[in-house]
Design an enzyme around this catalytic site. Structure first.
Site: not given
Length: 207
Positions: A96, A121, A161, A60
């Site tokens: 998922d 991320d 990312k 978080g």
């Protein structure tokens, strides 16, 4: 069972890490918060009242930063395969991301309102075998780009990312085809030995 030298090294590095200490002091859930804070300081991607999607959100850290900036008039939808303790005014979807049903739940939570920013991320569980890890990482990047293409408003932004390696150049070109400006960021809080970088795409051109 005795800890391996590798795990002992990791633990020492973790607890000696100044960003881990700062996170504990500042009330952030992870050192990753400072990566987003650095990017925010440089690029001002977050603004009050925005609608944001946070992928790979647990525990978080990025959601904390985002919710504080967008405020109570903003909207944040976060998702991760792992559990995440609740954050006020954050809609969290656990599952998922590679599962079509979870992907659909995220789209349902977003609804018809266009999104200003998608941040990710996400990273796969790394095996240490680069030939296996890189394709899994790029697959997550592809799915995140697909989601961004479906939900971003024209002019919206995308931060993700990404790891240097096979598939990076092709992905970079794909993103350039859909956004006005694409830049790479390597925050100081990203560990030197990590191959991770952050791709920031601004000005979504729309479908």
């Amino acid at each position: 069972m005795a800890r391996s030298k590798t795990s002992q090294r990791w633990l020492k590095e973790h607890f000696d890490d100044p960003y881990v200490k700062m996170a504990q002091k500042d009330g952030y859930r992870s050192r990753a918060s400072y990566k987003l804070l650095e990017i925010q300081e440089k690029d001002r991607i977050l603004r009050p009242g925005m609608t944001v999607v946070d992928l790979g959100a647990a525990p978080g850290g990025w959601s904390q930063v985002t919710s504080r900036v967008i405020g109570d008039k903003g909207r944040l939808i976060a998702s991760d395969i792992l559990e995440m303790d609740s954050i006020p005014d954050v809609t969290f979807i656990q599952g998922d991301f590679t599962d079509d049903a979870v992907f659909a739940r995220i789209l349902e939570a977003i609804g018809e309102n266009p999104v200003d920013l998608v941040i990710s991320d996400m990273a796969p569980n790394m095996s240490g075998v680069r030939a296996a890890d890189q394709p899994r990482a790029m697959y997550l990047c592809e799915l995140a780009l697909d989601l961004a293409g479906r939900v971003l408003r024209p002019g919206g932004d995308f931060l993700i990312k990404i790891f240097q390696g096979e598939g990076f150049d092709t992905y970079h070109r794909q993103v350039r085809d859909s956004f006005d400006k694409v830049q790479m960021r390597k925050p100081l809080s990203s560990r030197d030995r990590s191959r991770e970088q952050y791709l920031l795409a601004r000005g979504f051109r729309g479908v």
